[in-house]
Design an enzyme around this catalytic site. Structure first.
Site, PDB file in Angstrom:
ATOM      1  N   HIS A  47       0.828  -1.211   0.000  1.00 17.80           N
ATOM      2  CA  HIS A  47       0.000   0.000   0.000  1.00 17.80           C
ATOM      3  C   HIS A  47       0.858   1.255   0.000  1.00 17.80           C
ATOM      4  O   HIS A  47       0.436   2.312  -0.442  1.00 17.80           O
ATOM      5  CB  HIS A  47      -0.913   0.026   1.234  1.00 17.80           C
ATOM      6  CG  HIS A  47      -1.764  -1.178   1.393  1.00 17.80           C
ATOM      7  ND1 HIS A  47      -2.765  -1.507   0.498  1.00 17.80           N
ATOM      8  CD2 HIS A  47      -1.772  -2.170   2.321  1.00 17.80           C
ATOM      9  CE1 HIS A  47      -3.356  -2.629   0.883  1.00 17.80           C
ATOM     10  NE2 HIS A  47      -2.770  -3.050   1.982  1.00 17.80           N
TER      11      HIS A  47
ATOM     12  N   HIS B  40       5.254   6.451   6.869  1.00 18.86           N
ATOM     13  CA  HIS B  40       5.017   6.013   5.489  1.00 18.86           C
ATOM     14  C   HIS B  40       4.563   7.199   4.650  1.00 18.86           C
ATOM     15  O   HIS B  40       4.301   8.270   5.183  1.00 18.86           O
ATOM     16  CB  HIS B  40       3.951   4.898   5.458  1.00 18.86           C
ATOM     17  CG  HIS B  40       2.631   5.362   5.984  1.00 18.86           C
ATOM     18  ND1 HIS B  40       2.262   5.217   7.312  1.00 18.86           N
ATOM     19  CD2 HIS B  40       1.588   6.017   5.396  1.00 18.86           C
ATOM     20  CE1 HIS B  40       1.077   5.762   7.490  1.00 18.86           C
ATOM     21  NE2 HIS B  40       0.641   6.255   6.344  1.00 18.86           N
TER      22      HIS B  40
ATOM     23  N   HIS C 124       2.172   8.816   1.283  1.00 17.23           N
ATOM     24  CA  HIS C 124       1.061   8.720   0.329  1.00 17.23           C
ATOM     25  C   HIS C 124       1.428   9.627  -0.834  1.00 17.23           C
ATOM     26  O   HIS C 124       1.857  10.768  -0.617  1.00 17.23           O
ATOM     27  CB  HIS C 124      -0.245   9.208   0.951  1.00 17.23           C
ATOM     28  CG  HIS C 124      -0.684   8.401   2.141  1.00 17.23           C
ATOM     29  ND1 HIS C 124      -1.517   7.312   2.036  1.00 17.23           N
ATOM     30  CD2 HIS C 124      -0.388   8.514   3.458  1.00 17.23           C
ATOM     31  CE1 HIS C 124      -1.723   6.797   3.242  1.00 17.23           C
ATOM     32  NE2 HIS C 124      -1.045   7.504   4.131  1.00 17.23           N
TER      33      HIS C 124
ATOM     34  N   GLU D 113      -3.481  13.047   0.984  1.00 18.41           N
ATOM     35  CA  GLU D 113      -4.815  12.595   1.371  1.00 18.41           C
ATOM     36  C   GLU D 113      -5.628  13.784   1.865  1.00 18.41           C
ATOM     37  O   GLU D 113      -6.773  13.963   1.489  1.00 18.41           O
ATOM     38  CB  GLU D 113      -4.713  11.539   2.467  1.00 18.41           C
ATOM     39  CG  GLU D 113      -4.069  10.247   1.991  1.00 18.41           C
ATOM     40  CD  GLU D 113      -4.279   9.136   2.981  1.00 18.41           C
ATOM     41  OE1 GLU D 113      -4.008   9.355   4.176  1.00 18.41           O
ATOM     42  OE2 GLU D 113      -4.720   8.050   2.566  1.00 18.41           O
TER      43      GLU D 113
ATOM     44  N   HIS E  90       3.216  10.412   6.820  1.00 19.02           N
ATOM     45  CA  HIS E  90       2.505  10.145   8.083  1.00 19.02           C
ATOM     46  C   HIS E  90       3.428   9.459   9.070  1.00 19.02           C
ATOM     47  O   HIS E  90       3.944   8.375   8.781  1.00 19.02           O
ATOM     48  CB  HIS E  90       1.299   9.227   7.836  1.00 19.02           C
ATOM     49  CG  HIS E  90       0.131   9.911   7.210  1.00 19.02           C
ATOM     50  ND1 HIS E  90      -0.889   9.244   6.591  1.00 19.02           N
ATOM     51  CD2 HIS E  90      -0.182  11.234   7.145  1.00 19.02           C
ATOM     52  CE1 HIS E  90      -1.788  10.116   6.151  1.00 19.02           C
ATOM     53  NE2 HIS E  90      -1.370  11.332   6.466  1.00 19.02           N
TER      54      HIS E  90
ATOM     55  N   THR F 215      -6.571   6.533   7.906  1.00 21.50           N
ATOM     56  CA  THR F 215      -7.090   6.956   6.594  1.00 21.50           C
ATOM     57  C   THR F 215      -7.340   5.781   5.650  1.00 21.50           C
ATOM     58  O   THR F 215      -7.867   5.981   4.564  1.00 21.50           O
ATOM     59  CB  THR F 215      -6.101   7.921   5.904  1.00 21.50           C
ATOM     60  OG1 THR F 215      -4.867   7.235   5.689  1.00 21.50           O
ATOM     61  CG2 THR F 215      -5.863   9.168   6.744  1.00 21.50           C
TER      62      THR F 215
HETATM   63  S1  BO1 Z   1      -2.632   6.310   8.441  1.00 25.33           S
HETATM   64  O1  BO1 Z   1      -1.455   6.938   8.999  1.00 25.33           O
HETATM   65  O2  BO1 Z   1      -3.888   6.880   8.901  1.00 25.33           O
HETATM   66  N1  BO1 Z   1      -2.583   6.393   6.845  1.00 25.33           N
HETATM   67  C1  BO1 Z   1      -2.616   4.643   8.900  1.00 25.33           C
HETATM   68  C2  BO1 Z   1      -3.527   3.806   8.312  1.00 25.33           C
HETATM   69  C3  BO1 Z   1      -3.543   2.475   8.673  1.00 25.33           C
HETATM   70  C4  BO1 Z   1      -2.672   1.978   9.624  1.00 25.33           C
HETATM   71  C5  BO1 Z   1      -1.733   2.837  10.204  1.00 25.33           C
HETATM   72  C6  BO1 Z   1      -1.709   4.174   9.830  1.00 25.33           C
HETATM   73  N2  BO1 Z   1      -2.755   0.660   9.922  1.00 25.33           N
HETATM   74  C7  BO1 Z   1      -2.111  -0.059  10.991  1.00 25.33           C
HETATM   75  C8  BO1 Z   1      -2.409  -1.513  10.815  1.00 25.33           C
HETATM   76  C9  BO1 Z   1      -1.742  -2.345  11.889  1.00 25.33           C
HETATM   77  C10 BO1 Z   1      -0.278  -2.004  12.008  1.00 25.33           C
HETATM   78  C11 BO1 Z   1      -0.123  -0.516  12.162  1.00 25.33           C
HETATM   79  C12 BO1 Z   1       1.304  -0.040  12.351  1.00 25.33           C
HETATM   80  O3  BO1 Z   1      -0.729   0.174  11.083  1.00 25.33           O
HETATM   81  O4  BO1 Z   1      -3.811  -1.727  10.905  1.00 25.33           O
HETATM   82  O5  BO1 Z   1      -1.897  -3.724  11.628  1.00 25.33           O
HETATM   83  O6  BO1 Z   1       0.303  -2.684  13.127  1.00 25.33           O
HETATM   84  O7  BO1 Z   1       2.106  -0.262  11.227  1.00 25.33           O
HETATM   85 ZN    ZN Z   2      -0.998   7.327   6.084  1.00 27.04          ZN
END
Ligand code: BO1
Ligand code: ZN
Length: 241
Positions: A66, A95, A97, A107, A120, A202
């Site tokens: 992703h 990470h 986007h 986003e 993020h 998100t």
């Molecule tokens: S975000 O920063 O809002 N884009 C975002 C979206 C999804 C996640 C994290 C940040 N997901 C989670 C997963 C977990 C994992 C965690 C840390 O990120 O649901 O399984 O442990 O990497």
């Molecule tokens: Zn994110």
């Protein structure tokens, strides 16, 4: 588990099928930020966000299918201050986007305007929770620090990462960060100016646990060279966007 992505078949409008809160939620991120409707909180002027990040806690770079993510063993690395009351938020990963052109990718939007990318930094509340998984399900459990990315002059720190991205082109690829990496090097110097609101993850599972999403103003965003952002070709091979 069913998968999700960014195509017509599996894009955001379909995420409600695997994460119902995406459709029924009341505080879903991302949002359009309308600066003239935001209120200035005087109390925060004397409470800057504070980061204590140890470069050696940044362990690896992975392509999780992703995004490109830097995994952090954040036991000694945390975010405090600002609107976070007296709680301590430990960083677990950061990470990116981005899109296929420099006009799209972020986003969040500001007055409807999208930026080339968005970084993020994901943290969980260690004062109130004993694991990320617990925190992710609860209001006030997470804090995500967001930084808009826009093309401009070179950013040496971001360059270090984009140079590594060609080595993690496929989902599941990863590499070790032998020399570590300091996440603070990607943040603007001014930690007193940001927007903050109650939001959510998100992407699926879209949990409404993100106490705050702190978005630096576009005037404060990190500027990168066109070359520092992966080329359209590179991005196509790295991400299904
Ligand atoms: S975000 O920063 O809002 N884009 C975002 C979206 C999804 C996640 C994290 C940040 N997901 C989670 C997963 C977990 C994992 C965690 C840390 O990120 O649901 O399984 O442990 O990497
Ligand atoms: Zn994110």
């Amino acid at each position: 588990a069913q998968s999700w992505g960014y195509t017509k078949q599996d894009g955001p409008h379909t995420w409600g099928q695997i994460a119902p809160i995406a459709d029924s939620g009341k505080r879903q991120s991302p949002i359009d930020i309308i600066p003239r409707e935001a209120t200035y909180q005087e109390a925060l002027a004397s409470r800057p966000l504070r980061t204590i990040y140890l470069p050696q806690n940044s362990k690896s770079v992975i392509n999780n299918g992703h995004s490109i993510q830097v995994c952090i063993d954040g036991a000694d690395s945390c975010l405090t201050g600002g609107p976070l009351e007296d709680d301590r938020y430990e960083i677990v990963q950061f990470h990116f986007h981005w899109g296929t052109t420099s006009k799209t990718g972020s986003e969040h939007t500001i007055d409807g305007r999208q930026y080339a990318g968005e970084l993020h930094l994901v943290h969980y509340n260690t004062t109130k929770f004993s694991s990320f998984a617990d925190a992710a399900k609860s209001a006030g459990g997470l804090a995500v620090l967001g930084v808009f990315l826009t093309p401009g002059s070179e950013n040496a720190s971001l360059d270090k990462l984009t140079k590594l991205m060609s080595r993690v082109q496929n989902s599941g690829d990863s590499l070790d960060l032998q020399d570590g990496f300091d996440p603070a090097s990607l943040l603007p110097a001014d930690k007193t100016r940001f927007w903050s609101y109650p939001g959510s993850l998100t992407t699926p599972p879209c949990f409404e646990s993100v106490n705050l999403d702190c978005l630096q103003g576009p005037d404060r965003s990190i500027r990168t060279t066109a070359g520092a952002v992966p080329s359209t070709e590179d991005r196509k091979s790295m991400l299904p966007c």
